[in-house]
Structure formats: structure tokens, C-alpha cells
Design a protein around this motif. Structure first.
Motif, PDB file in Angstrom:
ATOM      1  N   UNK A  78       8.024  -8.093  -3.446  1.00  0.00           N
ATOM      2  CA  UNK A  78       8.094  -8.710  -4.768  1.00  0.00           C
ATOM      3  C   UNK A  78       7.801  -7.696  -5.863  1.00  0.00           C
ATOM      4  N   UNK A  79       6.820  -6.828  -5.617  1.00  0.00           N
ATOM      5  CA  UNK A  79       6.499  -5.794  -6.595  1.00  0.00           C
ATOM      6  C   UNK A  79       7.659  -4.810  -6.758  1.00  0.00           C
ATOM      7  N   UNK A  80       8.282  -4.446  -5.634  1.00  0.00           N
ATOM      8  CA  UNK A  80       9.427  -3.537  -5.715  1.00  0.00           C
ATOM      9  C   UNK A  80      10.571  -4.163  -6.507  1.00  0.00           C
ATOM     10  N   UNK A  81      10.826  -5.453  -6.258  1.00  0.00           N
ATOM     11  CA  UNK A  81      11.889  -6.126  -7.008  1.00  0.00           C
ATOM     12  C   UNK A  81      11.551  -6.218  -8.489  1.00  0.00           C
ATOM     13  N   UNK A 121       4.922  -5.814 -15.797  1.00  0.00           N
ATOM     14  CA  UNK A 121       4.905  -5.004 -14.575  1.00  0.00           C
ATOM     15  C   UNK A 121       3.497  -4.517 -14.264  1.00  0.00           C
ATOM     16  N   UNK A 122       2.715  -4.250 -15.296  1.00  0.00           N
ATOM     17  CA  UNK A 122       1.333  -3.831 -15.084  1.00  0.00           C
ATOM     18  C   UNK A 122       0.503  -4.944 -14.429  1.00  0.00           C
ATOM     19  N   UNK A 123       0.825  -6.193 -14.722  1.00  0.00           N
ATOM     20  CA  UNK A 123       0.142  -7.311 -14.079  1.00  0.00           C
ATOM     21  C   UNK A 123       0.449  -7.362 -12.583  1.00  0.00           C
ATOM     22  N   UNK A 124       1.682  -7.045 -12.219  1.00  0.00           N
ATOM     23  CA  UNK A 124       2.020  -6.976 -10.795  1.00  0.00           C
ATOM     24  C   UNK A 124       1.171  -5.913 -10.096  1.00  0.00           C
ATOM     25  N   UNK A 156      -2.882  -0.546  -5.732  1.00  0.00           N
ATOM     26  CA  UNK A 156      -2.976  -0.879  -7.161  1.00  0.00           C
ATOM     27  C   UNK A 156      -3.045   0.386  -8.012  1.00  0.00           C
ATOM     28  N   UNK A 157      -3.769   1.376  -7.530  1.00  0.00           N
ATOM     29  CA  UNK A 157      -3.900   2.640  -8.268  1.00  0.00           C
ATOM     30  C   UNK A 157      -2.548   3.341  -8.390  1.00  0.00           C
ATOM     31  N   UNK A 158      -1.825   3.445  -7.297  1.00  0.00           N
ATOM     32  CA  UNK A 158      -0.537   4.130  -7.310  1.00  0.00           C
ATOM     33  C   UNK A 158       0.514   3.357  -8.118  1.00  0.00           C
ATOM     34  N   UNK A 159       0.487   2.039  -8.031  1.00  0.00           N
ATOM     35  CA  UNK A 159       1.437   1.251  -8.794  1.00  0.00           C
ATOM     36  C   UNK A 159       1.136   1.316 -10.291  1.00  0.00           C
ATOM     37  N   UNK A 160      -0.153   1.342 -10.644  1.00  0.00           N
ATOM     38  CA  UNK A 160      -0.524   1.499 -12.053  1.00  0.00           C
ATOM     39  C   UNK A 160      -0.074   2.855 -12.586  1.00  0.00           C
ATOM     40  N   UNK A 188       4.404   3.951  -4.230  1.00  0.00           N
ATOM     41  CA  UNK A 188       3.432   2.862  -4.287  1.00  0.00           C
ATOM     42  C   UNK A 188       3.885   1.677  -3.437  1.00  0.00           C
ATOM     43  N   UNK A 189       5.164   1.336  -3.510  1.00  0.00           N
ATOM     44  CA  UNK A 189       5.683   0.226  -2.705  1.00  0.00           C
ATOM     45  C   UNK A 189       5.613   0.553  -1.214  1.00  0.00           C
ATOM     46  N   UNK A 190       5.972   1.778  -0.855  1.00  0.00           N
ATOM     47  CA  UNK A 190       5.907   2.178   0.547  1.00  0.00           C
ATOM     48  C   UNK A 190       4.476   2.151   1.062  1.00  0.00           C
ATOM     49  N   UNK A 191       3.544   2.506   0.200  1.00  0.00           N
ATOM     50  CA  UNK A 191       2.130   2.465   0.582  1.00  0.00           C
ATOM     51  C   UNK A 191       1.707   1.032   0.897  1.00  0.00           C
ATOM     52  N   UNK A 192       2.162   0.091   0.080  1.00  0.00           N
ATOM     53  CA  UNK A 192       1.835  -1.314   0.319  1.00  0.00           C
ATOM     54  C   UNK A 192       2.496  -1.825   1.596  1.00  0.00           C
ATOM     55  N   UNK A 193       3.746  -1.430   1.831  1.00  0.00           N
ATOM     56  CA  UNK A 193       4.428  -1.848   3.056  1.00  0.00           C
ATOM     57  C   UNK A 193       3.740  -1.283   4.291  1.00  0.00           C
ATOM     58  N   UNK A 194       3.327  -0.033   4.224  1.00  0.00           N
ATOM     59  CA  UNK A 194       2.613   0.571   5.352  1.00  0.00           C
ATOM     60  C   UNK A 194       1.299  -0.156   5.620  1.00  0.00           C
ATOM     61  N   UNK A 195       0.613  -0.555   4.560  1.00  0.00           N
ATOM     62  CA  UNK A 195      -0.627  -1.301   4.733  1.00  0.00           C
ATOM     63  C   UNK A 195      -0.352  -2.635   5.417  1.00  0.00           C
ATOM     64  N   UNK A 196       0.744  -3.294   5.029  1.00  0.00           N
ATOM     65  CA  UNK A 196       1.109  -4.544   5.695  1.00  0.00           C
ATOM     66  C   UNK A 196       1.433  -4.346   7.163  1.00  0.00           C
ATOM     67  N   UNK A 197       2.135  -3.255   7.478  1.00  0.00           N
ATOM     68  CA  UNK A 197       2.456  -2.985   8.887  1.00  0.00           C
ATOM     69  C   UNK A 197       1.191  -2.699   9.687  1.00  0.00           C
TER      70      UNK A 197
END
Length: 306
Positions: free
Chosen positions: A46-49, A93-96, A106-110, A221-230
């Protein structure tokens, strides 16, 4: 044998209670962790989209702002209106980024959002310069240039190694130097030190590099979140499997131990029906009879003797 099997069955049933509870706990933990992993993956997608939609919307509004500012009578209103709309999109986008599943994501996405804000600041100043500066808009131009340069310098330490290398390559390029020289000339109300075509080419190249820098950071940042989910999903499956195996092993051990426990068997007395036991002869009651005549006979025999 029925009594023995019944006692052992009760013991086995009681012993299986901890194993059953452990299996239930394992299932609950595994389901919870899998749910968290799926939620993390969905949030990353969702964040990537959202980042892609926001970037496209910002680029579209930047083009519309430049086109609207070409008309002198609409220049001020168009600049204010489109700038506020772009800032609102970036704020969304900053709220996401703030709702990322962990602090690192959150740090990398910010950081990626800040890079998008830098690209917008550069385009904002470029739109002002392209529309023509006067005594009113020159102050806005100077503020916009100073803001995006300072923000870019502040964000650089937060970038990844590849991001810092891309930044150094950008700031050392000829396009960056030409754009900086043109911006300094506009700020000081001096003639352009380079031809206008060179300035426009440099501005386009720098804007493109800033957008690529943002895209690179956003993808990281998105890849980092996906890796955390995996990792969360893999941990959930591993933990659930380990607990289930341990519970199964526990049940097997308990069953074998219960089978070896000696259980005392209490005999059950069953009444039976048989022939009556005859009473001894000496305990029979005798019927009373007449006294024997031998005492009288003995007396008579004594009288007859001479």
C-alpha cells in the motif's frame, strides 16, 4: 484387565492435557504471526502504491503549474494554488511513512519523502525563474532555492551508501554547477552566466537526478518493509512448526511412560451360588429318648445272687 485399561486410559487422558494446551498455544502463536506478516506485506504494498501515485501526481501538478505560470496575470495565483496542492500530496505520503510497521522502515520512508520534497523545491524555484522574476517573486525564488539546498544537505547523511554516492555524483556534475551558477545569478539579479539553453538543460538534468534519487530511496524503503514481512512470516512458520513438533513428541513420550506405569489391580468379588455345605454330625441336635433299662437290670441281678 478392563479395570487396568480404564485406569491407564484416565492417566493418559490427564497427561495429554499439557500437550493439547501446547498444541493450541502453537496454533494461536502461528496464526498471530502469520497475520502480522500478511499485514506488514499489505502495508508495504500500500505504501509503494501511495508513493507511486503521489510521485505521479506531483509531476503532473508541476507541469500544470509551469504551464499556468506562463500567463503573467495568473502567475501568482497559479504558483500559490499548485504549490499548496503539491505540499498537501507530500504531507499525505508522509503520513503513510509514519505508519510503517517498524522504526527502520519508517525512517527510510520518511527520508524518501524528504527527497521528494527536495525535488519539489527545486522545481518550484525553476518555475519561478522560468516565468520571470520581479521584485516580488525574486524573494520567493531565493527562499525556495535556499530551502531545497539546505534540505538536501540535511537528508544526505540519512541516505544509503548508494544514495550518498548518487548525491556526490550529482553535486560534482557539470549540470549541478551550471544550475547553481544560474540560480545565484537570478538571486543577485545579474545576467545569466550561461546560455539559456544550457541553463534549461542543466535544470532538467538535475531535476531528473533528484527524482531518481527519490525513487531509489523509496524502493529501498518499500523493499525493507517487504523483507521485514517475509522474516516475520518465516519466523511464524518456524515457531509454529517447532511448537507443534515439540507437542507431538511430548504426547508420544507421555503415552509410552503411561504404558509402563504399574497400576495395581483391585479384584472385584462376584457373589456365586453353589450347594449348601453340610453341617458336621456332632453339631446335629438329637431327639430326646427313653432311659435305657440297664440300671434296673443290674439291681435285679444282684438280688438273685446267693
Amino acid at each position: 484387565m478392563k479395570y487396568l485399561r480404564s485406569v491407564r486410559g484416565r492417566m493418559l487422558g490427564i497427561a495429554f492435557l499439557p500437550g493439547g494446551a501446547l498444541v493450541l498455544v502453537a496454533v494461536v502463536i502461528a496464526v498471530f504471526l502469520v497475520h502480522q506478516a500478511v499485514r506488514t506485506r499489505d502495508l508495504a504494498m500500500e505504501t509503494a502504491a501511495a508513493a507511486d501515485r503521489t510521485a505521479r501526481a506531483v509531476v503532473a501538478m508541476q507541469g500544470q503549474r509551469s504551464a499556468a505560470m506562463a500567463s503573467p496575470e495568473r502567475r501568482s495565483d497559479a504558483y500559490t494554488s499548485f504549490t499548496l496542492r503539491i505540499e498537501s500530496a507530500i504531507a499525505g505520503l508522509r503520513e503513510y511513512a509514519r505508519h510503517a510497521p517498524d522504526a527502520e522502515s519508517a525512517y527510510q520512508q520518511t527520508t524518501a519523502v524528504e527527497l521528494l520534497s527536495v525535488a519539489e523545491g527545486m522545481d518550484r524555484s525553476d518555475s519561478l525563474a522560468l516565468a520571470g522574476l520581479d521584485n516580488v517573486t525574486r524573494g520567493s525564488f531565493t527562499s525556495a532555492v535556499a530551502a531545497y539546498r539546505a534540505e538536501l544537505a540535511r537528508v544526505v547523511p540519512q541516505l544509503t551508501e548508494s544514495g550518498r554516492m548518487a548525491y556526490e555524483s550529482l553535486t560534482r556534475s557539470a549540470d549541478w554547477s551550471r544550475l547553481a551558477a544560474a540560480e545565484n545569478a537570478f538571486t543577485a539579479a545579474e545576467p545569466l552566466p550561461v546560455p539559456e539553453s544550457t541553463w534549461r538543460s542543466a535544470a532538467y538534468a538535475v531535476s531528473e537526478q533528484l527524482c531518481l534519487l527519490y525513487a531509489q530511496q523509496s524502493q529501498y524503503a518499500v523493499q525493507l518493509t517487504l523483507d521485514d514481512g517475509r522474516r516475520t512470516l518465516a519466523g511464524a512458520l518456524a515457531a509454529g512448526t517447532a511448537l507443534l513438533l515439540f507437542a507431538g513428541l511430548l504426547l508420544v513420550v507421555v503415552r509410552r511412560l503411561v504404558a509402563r506405569v504399574p497400576v495395581p489391580v483391585v479384584p472385584i468379588m462376584v457373589p456365586t451360588v453353589g450347594a449348601a455345605i453340610p453341617r458336621p454330625r456332632h453339631v446335629r441336635s438329637r431327639r430326646p429318648g427313653l432311659p435305657e433299662p440297664w440300671p434296673l437290670k443290674a439291681v435285679l441281678d444282684d438280688l438273685r445272687r446267693p
